[in-house]
Design a protein around this motif. Sequence first.
Motif, mmCIF file in Angstrom:
data_model
loop_
_atom_site.group_PDB
_atom_site.id
_atom_site.type_symbol
_atom_site.label_atom_id
_atom_site.label_comp_id
_atom_site.label_asym_id
_atom_site.label_seq_id
_atom_site.Cartn_x
_atom_site.Cartn_y
_atom_site.Cartn_z
ATOM 1 N N PHE A 22 0.837 -1.195 0.000
ATOM 2 C CA PHE A 22 0.000 0.000 0.000
ATOM 3 C C PHE A 22 0.873 1.246 0.000
ATOM 4 O O PHE A 22 0.646 2.177 -0.776
ATOM 5 N N TYR A 23 1.866 1.313 0.852
ATOM 6 C CA TYR A 23 2.707 2.501 0.974
ATOM 7 C C TYR A 23 3.539 2.742 -0.288
ATOM 8 O O TYR A 23 3.795 3.876 -0.656
ATOM 9 N N ILE A 24 3.934 1.676 -0.928
ATOM 10 C CA ILE A 24 4.696 1.789 -2.180
ATOM 11 C C ILE A 24 3.776 2.292 -3.291
ATOM 12 O O ILE A 24 4.116 3.234 -4.009
ATOM 13 N N ASN A 25 2.598 1.690 -3.405
ATOM 14 C CA ASN A 25 1.660 2.066 -4.462
ATOM 15 C C ASN A 25 0.990 3.416 -4.222
ATOM 16 O O ASN A 25 0.760 4.174 -5.158
ATOM 17 N N ALA A 26 0.640 3.706 -2.979
ATOM 18 C CA ALA A 26 -0.095 4.932 -2.664
ATOM 19 C C ALA A 26 0.809 6.139 -2.546
ATOM 20 O O ALA A 26 0.469 7.226 -3.011
ATOM 21 N N PHE A 27 1.943 5.975 -1.896
ATOM 22 C CA PHE A 27 2.799 7.111 -1.558
ATOM 23 C C PHE A 27 4.108 7.137 -2.332
ATOM 24 O O PHE A 27 4.910 8.045 -2.161
ATOM 25 N N GLY A 28 4.359 6.123 -3.154
ATOM 26 C CA GLY A 28 5.638 6.054 -3.849
ATOM 27 C C GLY A 28 6.786 5.768 -2.896
ATOM 28 O O GLY A 28 7.945 6.095 -3.166
ATOM 29 N N ALA A 87 -3.444 14.965 -6.648
ATOM 30 C CA ALA A 87 -2.870 13.801 -7.328
ATOM 31 C C ALA A 87 -2.426 12.754 -6.308
ATOM 32 O O ALA A 87 -2.643 11.553 -6.496
ATOM 33 N N PHE A 88 -1.831 13.212 -5.230
ATOM 34 C CA PHE A 88 -1.342 12.299 -4.197
ATOM 35 C C PHE A 88 -2.508 11.562 -3.537
ATOM 36 O O PHE A 88 -2.460 10.348 -3.342
ATOM 37 N N MET A 89 -3.567 12.293 -3.202
ATOM 38 C CA MET A 89 -4.722 11.654 -2.574
ATOM 39 C C MET A 89 -5.411 10.681 -3.532
ATOM 40 O O MET A 89 -5.817 9.588 -3.123
ATOM 41 N N ASN A 90 -5.531 11.055 -4.789
ATOM 42 C CA ASN A 90 -6.144 10.159 -5.780
ATOM 43 C C ASN A 90 -5.365 8.851 -5.889
ATOM 44 O O ASN A 90 -5.947 7.768 -5.974
ATOM 45 N N ARG A 91 -4.045 8.952 -5.900
ATOM 46 C CA ARG A 91 -3.191 7.763 -5.978
ATOM 47 C C ARG A 91 -3.385 6.891 -4.736
ATOM 48 O O ARG A 91 -3.470 5.674 -4.828
ATOM 49 N N ALA A 92 -3.455 7.529 -3.563
ATOM 50 C CA ALA A 92 -3.638 6.788 -2.316
ATOM 51 C C ALA A 92 -4.991 6.080 -2.286
ATOM 52 O O ALA A 92 -5.090 4.924 -1.874
ATOM 53 N N VAL A 99 -10.860 8.274 2.074
ATOM 54 C CA VAL A 99 -10.864 9.727 2.264
ATOM 55 C C VAL A 99 -11.672 10.051 3.520
ATOM 56 O O VAL A 99 -12.826 9.661 3.641
ATOM 57 N N LEU A 100 -11.047 10.756 4.440
ATOM 58 C CA LEU A 100 -11.742 11.217 5.640
ATOM 59 C C LEU A 100 -12.184 12.662 5.484
ATOM 60 O O LEU A 100 -13.213 13.062 6.019
ATOM 61 N N SER A 101 -11.373 13.442 4.771
ATOM 62 C CA SER A 101 -11.682 14.841 4.510
ATOM 63 C C SER A 101 -11.125 15.180 3.129
ATOM 64 O O SER A 101 -9.915 15.070 2.911
ATOM 65 N N PRO A 102 -11.967 15.562 2.178
ATOM 66 C CA PRO A 102 -11.477 15.869 0.830
ATOM 67 C C PRO A 102 -10.503 17.045 0.846
ATOM 68 O O PRO A 102 -10.558 17.901 1.734
ATOM 69 N N ALA A 103 -9.641 17.091 -0.132
ATOM 70 C CA ALA A 103 -8.684 18.192 -0.242
ATOM 71 C C ALA A 103 -9.422 19.508 -0.438
ATOM 72 O O ALA A 103 -10.391 19.578 -1.197
#
Length: 129
Positions: A22-28, A87-92, A99-103
């Motif tokens: 997850f951390y690799i795919n979501a956060f790079g 972009a970061f949130m979409n990837r995550a 999503v707990l709180s949208p950007a």
Amino acid sequence: MPKTPTFAPQLYIPNGVTNVDFYINAFGAVELRRFSNDDGSIHVSELSIDGAIFHLHEVTRNPASFSPERYNGTTTTIGLFVPDVDAFMNRAVAAGAEVLSPAQDYDYGYRQGDIKDPFGHVWMIEMVI
């Protein structure tokens, strides 16, 4: 050894976890090193997101292990500054985050949103606007 102080959050994951993709795919994130248990589960995994280091530890009976599972939710929010919050949130989210709180933009000059990773940790994804 870093020349300046560096935070390295210690995050707890359930016993028996063998995959932290997850951390690799979501956060790079890049996994720098891992120490596994005899059954292949993760004892400690050290990851880096563009040089920001954090560690994943399996939950133990140690009362100092602050796992979201043990405390019915996370005990802290991890702020992560990135160049593009959306972009970061979409990837995550595509990798499994909730999503707990949208950007959104705030009066104090930040754009930020909150997500929860599959292990229950809350991340505030933010940037200065």
